[in-house]
Write an enzyme that holds these catalytic residues in place. Structure first.
Site, PDB file in Angstrom:
ATOM      1  N   CYS A 132       9.258   2.720  36.175  1.00 18.28           N
ATOM      2  CA  CYS A 132      10.487   2.523  35.390  1.00 18.28           C
ATOM      3  C   CYS A 132      10.702   3.616  34.354  1.00 18.28           C
ATOM      4  O   CYS A 132      11.822   3.805  33.877  1.00 18.28           O
ATOM      5  CB  CYS A 132      10.471   1.157  34.714  1.00 18.28           C
ATOM      6  SG  CYS A 132      10.382  -0.228  35.878  1.00 18.28           S
ATOM      7  N   HIS A 272      15.675   0.928  29.217  1.00 23.23           N
ATOM      8  CA  HIS A 272      15.503   0.560  30.626  1.00 23.23           C
ATOM      9  C   HIS A 272      15.990  -0.869  30.808  1.00 23.23           C
ATOM     10  O   HIS A 272      15.628  -1.773  30.044  1.00 23.23           O
ATOM     11  CB  HIS A 272      14.034   0.692  31.021  1.00 23.23           C
ATOM     12  CG  HIS A 272      13.675  -0.028  32.278  1.00 23.23           C
ATOM     13  ND1 HIS A 272      14.395   0.103  33.451  1.00 23.23           N
ATOM     14  CD2 HIS A 272      12.673  -0.923  32.546  1.00 23.23           C
ATOM     15  CE1 HIS A 272      13.851  -0.661  34.379  1.00 23.23           C
ATOM     16  NE2 HIS A 272      12.811  -1.289  33.856  1.00 23.23           N
ATOM     17  N   ASN A 302      17.367  -4.848  37.973  1.00 22.76           N
ATOM     18  CA  ASN A 302      16.321  -3.897  37.596  1.00 22.76           C
ATOM     19  C   ASN A 302      16.004  -2.999  38.785  1.00 22.76           C
ATOM     20  O   ASN A 302      15.294  -3.403  39.701  1.00 22.76           O
ATOM     21  CB  ASN A 302      15.068  -4.652  37.144  1.00 22.76           C
ATOM     22  CG  ASN A 302      13.950  -3.724  36.685  1.00 22.76           C
ATOM     23  OD1 ASN A 302      13.991  -2.521  36.908  1.00 22.76           O
ATOM     24  ND2 ASN A 302      12.936  -4.294  36.058  1.00 22.76           N
TER      25      ASN A 302
END
Length: 343
Positions: A132, A272, A302
């Protein structure tokens, strides 16, 4: 094309010149699959109570690829959009960095395929596996290359995580999605561009979120595939939540300190897009007002390294020239990163 300020013309590879002052954002692009799976449908499939996913994650729908789509397809679309906005021909790109955890193949890397399809005839190309945090790691590397080589770099974050999640595990299948975002960076002598970067890593908790099999430690076998070891496994969601929220807030503080700035200087915080609760906890720890926080996880889910470039592209209309953007991420590994950009 984004507002231009003292952008320099890239020099031939054989030329010598002083490094550029900044690496400025010239264009952004996004690519999302056409199909969206509503969280209500995911809940029915997993046997969860209505509203369970939205209450815990804030995610209301997740973009998911079709059977014939792969990471490179999304990356090409996002990259082409960023080049078009920057009004740059493919020949102007000197390097392509692709941040991904889901390459088309284990070998070769996917970036050269993307570069070929985009017509980047004079560019190097390589994958970066930073989970990520991968896109911010790629931005940090691109910053140095742009300034030193005085050339343009295309940075893409792209993932097809729906192929790496266990469809029967709500801890992963209710969260992860597919998508790609891209940014073109170019040399600038003005104030626009990347102001500071901060990178961190803590390998002591590497197995908080991981795919057990498929690497050199545990090669794939039919038995391991039958046990689902080729899919994502989250060992302790609560521990990962705490580490990620604290890590994002700490990364933000570190990069601001490094730049000699404080939170009042930041116009927008772009974290994020992991899930709504994690963003809110990191926001609380960082002390960032909600009104200056970019949060679109409800509609993009996500997609790991793709979420920050997606947010930059999809929310670019909110940013004014000169705005200071704070980007933060924490990813599996455990990797953390923060980047400050003057828009």
């Amino acid at each position: 094309m984004l507002p231009e300020q003292s952008l320099t013309t890239p020099l031939p590879a054989t030329a010598t010149a002083a490094p550029a002052r900044r690496a400025a954002v010239l264009g952004v692009g996004a690519a999302l699959p056409a199909h969206r799976e509503p969280s209500t449908e995911t809940e029915r499939r997993l046997g969860l109570p209505p509203g369970w996913i939205a209450r815990r994650t804030g995610i209301r729908e997740r973009p998911l690829v079709g059977p014939d789509e792969a990471t490179s397809d999304l990356a090409v679309r996002a990259g082409a959009a960023a080049l078009a906005q920057a009004e740059l021909s493919p020949e102007r790109i000197g390097l392509l960095l692709l941040a991904t955890s889901t390459p088309d193949h284990l070998l070769p890397p996917t970036a050269p395929v993307v570069a070929h399809r985009l017509g980047l005839k004079h560019a190097g190309a390589v994958d970066l596996a930073g989970a990520c945090s991968g896109f911010l790691y790629a931005l940090a590397l691109a910053d140095g290359y742009v300034r030193l080589q005085r050339t343009c770099v295309l940075v893409i974050g792209a993932n097809v995580l729906s192929r790496r999640t266990n469809p029967d595990d709500p801890k992963t299948s209710a969260l992860f999605a597919d998508g790609a975002g891209a940014v073109v960076l170019g040399p600038s002598e003005g104030s626009r561009g990347i102001v500071a970067c901060w990178l961190g890593a803590d390998g002591s908790c590497w197995d908080d979120l991981y795919i057990p099999a498929g690497g050199s430690r545990r090669p794939l076998t039919p038995e391991r595939v039958a046990r689902g070891e080729h899919l994502m496994y989250m060992k302790d969601g609560r521990a990962l939540f705490r580490r990620a929220a604290t890590g994002m807030a700490e990364a933000g503080r570190r990069v601001l300190q490094q730049a000699g700035l404080d939170l009042d200087d930041v116009a927008w915080w772009i974290p994020h897009q992991a899930n709504h609760r994690l963003i809110e906890e990191a926001r609380r720890q960082l002390g960032m007002p909600e009104a200056r926080t970019v949060n679109l996880v409800d509609r993009i889910g996500n997609s790991s390294a793709a979420t920050i470039p997606l947010a930059l592209a999809l929310e670019a209309h909110r940013f004014a020239p000169g705005d200071l953007l704070l980007l933060t991420a924490v990813g599996a590994g455990l990797l953390s990163a923060a980047v400050l950009i003057q828009w």
